[in-house]
Write a protein that holds these residues in place. Structure first.
Motif, PDB file in Angstrom:
ATOM      1  N   TYR A   1       1.800  11.182  12.247  1.00  0.00           N
ATOM      2  CA  TYR A   1       2.014   9.748  12.108  1.00  0.00           C
ATOM      3  C   TYR A   1       2.517   9.159  13.428  1.00  0.00           C
ATOM      4  O   TYR A   1       1.992   8.152  13.909  1.00  0.00           O
ATOM      5  CB  TYR A   1       3.014   9.490  10.973  1.00  0.00           C
ATOM      6  CG  TYR A   1       3.226   8.037  10.642  1.00  0.00           C
ATOM      7  CD1 TYR A   1       2.395   7.380   9.748  1.00  0.00           C
ATOM      8  CD2 TYR A   1       4.274   7.320  11.217  1.00  0.00           C
ATOM      9  CE1 TYR A   1       2.596   6.044   9.430  1.00  0.00           C
ATOM     10  CE2 TYR A   1       4.478   5.982  10.918  1.00  0.00           C
ATOM     11  CZ  TYR A   1       3.647   5.358  10.021  1.00  0.00           C
ATOM     12  OH  TYR A   1       3.831   4.039   9.722  1.00  0.00           O
TER      13      TYR A   1
ATOM     14  N   THR B   1      -6.032  -1.868  16.771  1.00  0.00           N
ATOM     15  CA  THR B   1      -5.969  -2.988  15.827  1.00  0.00           C
ATOM     16  C   THR B   1      -5.648  -4.283  16.551  1.00  0.00           C
ATOM     17  O   THR B   1      -6.306  -5.309  16.342  1.00  0.00           O
ATOM     18  CB  THR B   1      -4.917  -2.706  14.738  1.00  0.00           C
ATOM     19  OG1 THR B   1      -5.298  -1.534  14.022  1.00  0.00           O
ATOM     20  CG2 THR B   1      -4.781  -3.862  13.772  1.00  0.00           C
TER      21      THR B   1
ATOM     22  N   ALA C   1      -7.410  -5.014   7.758  1.00  0.00           N
ATOM     23  CA  ALA C   1      -7.073  -3.963   6.783  1.00  0.00           C
ATOM     24  C   ALA C   1      -6.181  -2.912   7.427  1.00  0.00           C
ATOM     25  O   ALA C   1      -5.206  -2.453   6.817  1.00  0.00           O
ATOM     26  CB  ALA C   1      -8.350  -3.325   6.236  1.00  0.00           C
ATOM     27  N   ALA C   2      -6.477  -2.521   8.663  1.00  0.00           N
ATOM     28  CA  ALA C   2      -5.636  -1.545   9.372  1.00  0.00           C
ATOM     29  C   ALA C   2      -4.244  -2.112   9.599  1.00  0.00           C
ATOM     30  O   ALA C   2      -3.239  -1.400   9.432  1.00  0.00           O
ATOM     31  CB  ALA C   2      -6.279  -1.152  10.699  1.00  0.00           C
TER      32      ALA C   2
ATOM     33  N   PHE D   1      -2.748  -4.392   7.762  1.00  0.00           N
ATOM     34  CA  PHE D   1      -2.091  -4.416   6.455  1.00  0.00           C
ATOM     35  C   PHE D   1      -1.559  -3.037   6.080  1.00  0.00           C
ATOM     36  O   PHE D   1      -0.411  -2.898   5.663  1.00  0.00           O
ATOM     37  CB  PHE D   1      -3.065  -4.915   5.381  1.00  0.00           C
ATOM     38  CG  PHE D   1      -2.534  -4.753   3.985  1.00  0.00           C
ATOM     39  CD1 PHE D   1      -1.577  -5.625   3.499  1.00  0.00           C
ATOM     40  CD2 PHE D   1      -2.971  -3.720   3.175  1.00  0.00           C
ATOM     41  CE1 PHE D   1      -1.069  -5.468   2.212  1.00  0.00           C
ATOM     42  CE2 PHE D   1      -2.466  -3.547   1.895  1.00  0.00           C
ATOM     43  CZ  PHE D   1      -1.510  -4.428   1.409  1.00  0.00           C
ATOM     44  N   LEU D   2      -2.385  -2.008   6.234  1.00  0.00           N
ATOM     45  CA  LEU D   2      -1.955  -0.653   5.861  1.00  0.00           C
ATOM     46  C   LEU D   2      -0.820  -0.153   6.749  1.00  0.00           C
ATOM     47  O   LEU D   2       0.094   0.524   6.271  1.00  0.00           O
ATOM     48  CB  LEU D   2      -3.143   0.306   5.904  1.00  0.00           C
ATOM     49  CG  LEU D   2      -4.206   0.063   4.842  1.00  0.00           C
ATOM     50  CD1 LEU D   2      -5.426   0.956   5.088  1.00  0.00           C
ATOM     51  CD2 LEU D   2      -3.642   0.271   3.443  1.00  0.00           C
ATOM     52  N   THR D   3      -0.859  -0.496   8.032  1.00  0.00           N
ATOM     53  CA  THR D   3       0.219  -0.109   8.944  1.00  0.00           C
ATOM     54  C   THR D   3       1.526  -0.784   8.526  1.00  0.00           C
ATOM     55  O   THR D   3       2.565  -0.125   8.408  1.00  0.00           O
ATOM     56  CB  THR D   3      -0.145  -0.493  10.389  1.00  0.00           C
ATOM     57  OG1 THR D   3      -1.371   0.151  10.739  1.00  0.00           O
ATOM     58  CG2 THR D   3       0.944  -0.081  11.355  1.00  0.00           C
TER      59      THR D   3
ATOM     60  N   LEU E   1       2.226  -1.998   5.630  1.00  0.00           N
ATOM     61  CA  LEU E   1       2.601  -1.466   4.318  1.00  0.00           C
ATOM     62  C   LEU E   1       3.351  -0.144   4.471  1.00  0.00           C
ATOM     63  O   LEU E   1       4.358   0.089   3.791  1.00  0.00           O
ATOM     64  CB  LEU E   1       1.368  -1.291   3.439  1.00  0.00           C
ATOM     65  CG  LEU E   1       1.615  -0.726   2.040  1.00  0.00           C
ATOM     66  CD1 LEU E   1       2.485  -1.681   1.209  1.00  0.00           C
ATOM     67  CD2 LEU E   1       0.289  -0.467   1.336  1.00  0.00           C
ATOM     68  N   SER E   2       2.880   0.717   5.365  1.00  0.00           N
ATOM     69  CA  SER E   2       3.565   2.007   5.566  1.00  0.00           C
ATOM     70  C   SER E   2       4.980   1.789   6.083  1.00  0.00           C
ATOM     71  O   SER E   2       5.915   2.474   5.658  1.00  0.00           O
ATOM     72  CB  SER E   2       2.766   2.914   6.509  1.00  0.00           C
ATOM     73  OG  SER E   2       2.843   2.484   7.846  1.00  0.00           O
TER      74      SER E   2
END
Length: 108
Positions: free
Chosen positions: A56, A67, A82-83, A85-87, A89-90
């Motif tokens: 990670y 991104t 989307a990338a 958002f996921l980053t 979110l993590s």
């Protein structure tokens, strides 16, 4: 003439895309300038096992850089969003997990 809202205004969308792209690009640079510090920060969250924490910490700066660059230039914007958002979110899940466990983070 159809009315536009902030969510459909092309100028607002472009400005938001540029700002988020710039934030991601600058964040990647700070992480790449101090990879050991970022790796320690990932470990200090105590969310991932060591091999995943290493992976990670190694990948996130490059994910942020690509991104951010894609958002800034306007290529593959849906995939870049989307990338992003996921980053984010993590990051949010890691912080929430630690807060739920009663771990507070202070900087001095």
């Amino acid at each position: 003439m159809p009315s536009t809202t902030l969510l459909t205004d092309p100028y607002a969308i472009t400005t938001a895309r540029w700002l988020i792209g710039l934030i991601f690009l600058l964040s990647s640079i700070t992480k790449l300038r101090d990879p050991k510090g970022f790796t320690m920060a990932v470990y200090n969250f105590r969310v991932l096992p060591a091999p995943l924490a290493d992976l990670y910490a190694a990948l996130i700066p490059y994910v942020e850089m690509v991104t951010g660059a894609l958002l800034l230039v306007g290529l593959f914007t849906q995939m870049a969003a989307a990338a992003a958002f996921l980053t984010l979110l993590s990051f949010t899940l890691a912080i929430g997990w630690n807060l739920a466990r009663g771990r507070l983070f202070y900087t001095s």
